[in-house]
Every structure is written in structure tokens, then in C-alpha cells.
Design a protein around this motif. Structure first.
Motif, PDB file in Angstrom:
ATOM      1  N   HIS A 125     -43.618 -19.324  -2.911  1.00 35.43           N
ATOM      2  CA  HIS A 125     -45.055 -18.557  -2.434  1.00 35.43           C
ATOM      3  C   HIS A 125     -45.759 -20.077  -1.498  1.00 35.43           C
ATOM      4  O   HIS A 125     -46.200 -21.235  -2.507  1.00 35.43           O
ATOM      5  CB  HIS A 125     -45.938 -18.021  -4.084  1.00 35.43           C
TER       6      HIS A 125
ATOM      7  N   GLN B 279     -44.809 -19.478   1.361  1.00 38.56           N
ATOM      8  CA  GLN B 279     -45.269 -18.932   0.268  1.00 38.56           C
ATOM      9  C   GLN B 279     -44.253 -19.227  -0.636  1.00 38.56           C
ATOM     10  O   GLN B 279     -42.990 -18.441  -0.366  1.00 38.56           O
ATOM     11  CB  GLN B 279     -45.396 -16.970   0.601  1.00 38.56           C
TER      12      GLN B 279
ATOM     13  N   GLN C   5     -49.077 -18.601   5.142  1.00 42.80           N
ATOM     14  CA  GLN C   5     -49.509 -17.208   5.396  1.00 42.80           C
ATOM     15  C   GLN C   5     -49.489 -16.515   6.507  1.00 42.80           C
ATOM     16  O   GLN C   5     -50.108 -17.708   7.236  1.00 42.80           O
ATOM     17  CB  GLN C   5     -50.933 -16.756   4.616  1.00 42.80           C
TER      18      GLN C   5
ATOM     19  N   ALA D 297     -50.873 -23.063  -2.472  1.00 43.54           N
ATOM     20  CA  ALA D 297     -50.789 -21.452  -3.151  1.00 43.54           C
ATOM     21  C   ALA D 297     -52.024 -21.361  -3.567  1.00 43.54           C
ATOM     22  O   ALA D 297     -52.484 -20.480  -3.352  1.00 43.54           O
ATOM     23  CB  ALA D 297     -49.455 -21.487  -4.022  1.00 43.54           C
TER      24      ALA D 297
ATOM     25  N   THR E  56     -54.440 -14.623  -2.192  1.00 47.15           N
ATOM     26  CA  THR E  56     -54.051 -13.622  -2.897  1.00 47.15           C
ATOM     27  C   THR E  56     -54.570 -13.109  -3.956  1.00 47.15           C
ATOM     28  O   THR E  56     -54.514 -11.879  -4.137  1.00 47.15           O
ATOM     29  CB  THR E  56     -53.684 -15.341  -4.041  1.00 47.15           C
TER      30      THR E  56
ATOM     31  N   VAL F  95     -48.231 -18.052  -7.792  1.00 47.88           N
ATOM     32  CA  VAL F  95     -49.042 -16.784  -7.663  1.00 47.88           C
ATOM     33  C   VAL F  95     -47.838 -15.949  -8.976  1.00 47.88           C
ATOM     34  O   VAL F  95     -49.016 -14.631  -9.168  1.00 47.88           O
ATOM     35  CB  VAL F  95     -48.242 -16.560  -7.003  1.00 47.88           C
TER      36      VAL F  95
ATOM     37  N   TRP G  99     -42.964  -8.161  -6.201  1.00 45.20           N
ATOM     38  CA  TRP G  99     -44.080  -9.097  -5.135  1.00 45.20           C
ATOM     39  C   TRP G  99     -42.984  -9.648  -4.557  1.00 45.20           C
ATOM     40  O   TRP G  99     -42.553 -10.327  -5.213  1.00 45.20           O
ATOM     41  CB  TRP G  99     -45.426  -9.747  -6.305  1.00 45.20           C
TER      42      TRP G  99
ATOM     43  N   GLY H  99     -43.340 -12.169  -1.537  1.00 43.21           N
ATOM     44  CA  GLY H  99     -44.237 -12.720  -1.012  1.00 43.21           C
ATOM     45  C   GLY H  99     -43.408 -13.470   0.350  1.00 43.21           C
ATOM     46  O   GLY H  99     -42.995 -15.273  -0.333  1.00 43.21           O
TER      47      GLY H  99
END
Length: 314
Positions: A11, A18, A23, A51, A58, A85, A145, A147
Motif C-alpha cells: 500500500h 501502495q 496512487q 501510506a 484511504t 491500510v 481490498w 490496492g
């Protein structure tokens, strides 16, 4: 960004990481290593910084998930990296067990220590495994999840189908892929040629294509993530893009994250940078340079992350 030797997403994510990914972008590993040679444990500090810088974004994504899965009992953070995360998910859903799955034990150790430190150790557990096969005996998940991890798998279509198979009835797959390249400096920064970040993005795109092509069982795929979720047997609930807008002057966390990104790119994209751009990046990373990141008042972080939600029939 996490370990992605076999498709794990850290992440802290595009793609800076991530896990290994900022991102909305695809971040290269340090020093130009091939994908299989990346030492994710060595990158753990930068993964954590990334993160933490992206924590407000997030939180937005977690609220998007809550709207379709308000009370999950089991959440799997697939490609969990250092667990920032993972712990955010555990804090947001106090009724849930959260399982961090990653291929690097050192990152899972960081996850466990973080969970204990923030009082979540009784609900966060870790699992050393490759993805997606490592989920086989975990039992059905109410939320998976994923990511910025899927693009580390050669056959993304087959991997999505495997992830979907491990959802409990009514479970949601949260796929973070896409967005726009992050921005953290003005177009003209007063040193070097204007447009440095655009040129870094172009070199990064070349690196990403080469990374994808070198993955085991790599298959070209049209990146229509909603259609791929449908092909995996899920209902495509929605696609939404979230904004992270941290204006100048940047916090120390953001400055450290930006330095990580530039440092990795300077090391990983040497062949894609001309001498002028390389010298500019060097000055930005020099703590004693008046034009460096540590002293600039114009450092910011503006990023987006696109999230695709698929749901298994109840």
C-alpha cells in the motif's frame, strides 16, 4: 505498495507504492532493479511514509466501501505491505477481523507491530502467501481490498476471477487501479527545464510497460476494470475517483514521501533522464541546496485514485 514478486501489492499505494505504487501512477523500484529483484523489506520505510501521506485518501475509499458493505466480518488486505491500510481498515470496521496477506515476512512483521501499537492486535492477523493462490484456505471474505496489486500479476483477468472466488456471498472486491499521475511541484520550479514531472511520467510509463511484459504469464488486457470485474462473475457496483489535495507548504511527511518518489525515479529511470533532468533531481534531493525539497515553500501533493467496486451475489 508489499511484495509483488508473485503479484502482491503494497500500500503504499501507484503506483509510489501502495505498496510500491503511488496512487494513480506506477512507481518504479529503486536503482533500476528488475521487478523480481525488488527488496520490498528494504523499502518498508518509504512504503509507510507513502501510506501515511495518503491516509486522507484511504479514509475516503473506506467510506465508499462502507456504503456497500457496512458491517464486514472478515476483511482481506491482499498485498498489505507494512500494514498502514490494514490498520486503517481494522479501525474503521471494529467488528471485523482483518487479515493482512503479503509475500514479505518483514512487512508482515511491521504490520503486526503496528497493530499492537495502536491497540488492534486482537483483530489483525497476518499471512505469508503469494497472491492470489494464498487465499485458498482463509475462508470467505466480506471485503477483499486489492490496492494497486493487480498490475503486478501477469494474467490480471484470471487473478480477478480467483479473488472473486474467495468472496463470501454478498462480499465486495475493492480494486484500486488507475487515476492520474501525482503532482508535487509546479511546472516551472526555477531550476532546470520546466515540465520535469511530465518527462518523469513519460519515462515511468515506459518502465511500467516493460515491467508488465516481464511478469510470468503476462497477458495484454484492455484496462476496462468494470468489464473485468463482470467477467470475474461480480456485479460492477461503481467506479469512483477520489482526490487527495494537500496544498503547499507541505508537511514533513509529504516532503519525505516526495523525496522517496524522486529518489526512486532518479535511481530507476537513469536511462530515461537526460543530464539536465538528472542534475535537477539531484538538486531537489540535496538537503543543503536552497532549491531542494527540504527548503522549498511550493511542495504540495495532488493525486487521484480510481476505485472499482465489484460485488458477489448474495
Amino acid at each position: 505498495m508489499g511484495d509483488h514478486r508473485h503479484g502482491h501489492g503494497a500500500h503504499g499505494q501507484s503506483t509510489d507504492e501502495q505498496g510500491t505504487h503511488e496512487q494513480g501512477t506506477h512507481e518504479c523500484p529503486a536503482h533500476g532493479h528488475a521487478h523480481a529483484d525488488v527488496d520490498w523489506a528494504e523499502m518498508s520505510a518509504s512504503l509507510e511514509r507513502r501510506a501515511e501521506a495518503y491516509a486522507p485518501l484511504t479514509a475516503q475509499i473506506i467510506e465508499q466501501v462502507r456504503a456497500v458493505q457496512p458491517q464486514p466480518r472478515r476483511i482481506v488486505d491482499a498485498g498489505s505491505g507494512p500494514g498502514v491500510v490494514t490498520c486503517a481498515l481494522a479501525a474503521a470496521f471494529p467488528q471485523a477481523e482483518v487479515v493482512a496477506v503479503d509475500g514479505t515476512q518483514a512487512l508482515l512483521d511491521l504490520t503486526a507491530r503496528r497493530a499492537e501499537r495502536v491497540g488492534l492486535g486482537d483483530r489483525v492477523r497476518t499471512r505469508l502467501a503469494d497472491l492470489p493462490d494464498g487465499l485458498a484456505d482463509l475462508g470467505g471474505a466480506d471485503v477483499i481490498w486489492l490496492g494497486l496489486a493487480l498490475h503486478h500479476l501477469g494474467d490480471q483477468r484470471a487473478a480477478l476471477a480467483e479473488f472473486a472466488r474467495h468472496l463470501a456471498p454478498g462480499g465486495a472486491l475493492v480494486l484500486l487501479e488507475g487515476g492520474l499521475p501525482a503532482r508535487y511541484l509546479p511546472r516551472d520550479i526555477g531550476i532546470g527545464r520546466p515540465g520535469l514531472q511530465a518527462r518523469l511520467d513519460a519515462a515511468q510509463e515506459t518502465w511500467f510497460n516493460e515491467m508488465r511484459a516481464a511478469l510470468p504469464d503476462a497477458k495484454d488486457e484492455v484496462e476496462d476494470w468494470g468489464a473485468l470485474l463482470t467477467a470475474a462473475g461480480l456485479a460492477h457496483v461503481e467506479t469512483r475517483t477520489h482526490l487527495l489535495d494537500l496544498p503547499a507548504p507541505a508537511s514533513g511527511t509529504v516532503r519525505a514521501h516526495v523525496a522517496d518518489v524522486l529518489g526512486r525515479r532518479a535511481g530507476g529511470l537513469r536511462e530515461g533522464l537526460d543530464a539536465d533532468d538528472a542534475a535537477t533531481v539531484g538538486r531537489l534531493l540535496d538537503p543543503d541546496d536552497e532549491a531542494g525539497l527540504d527548503r522549498r515553500p511550493d511542495v504540495f501533493l495532488l493525486a487521484t485514485q480510481t476505485v472499482h467496486l465489484g460485488k458477489r451475489a448474495a
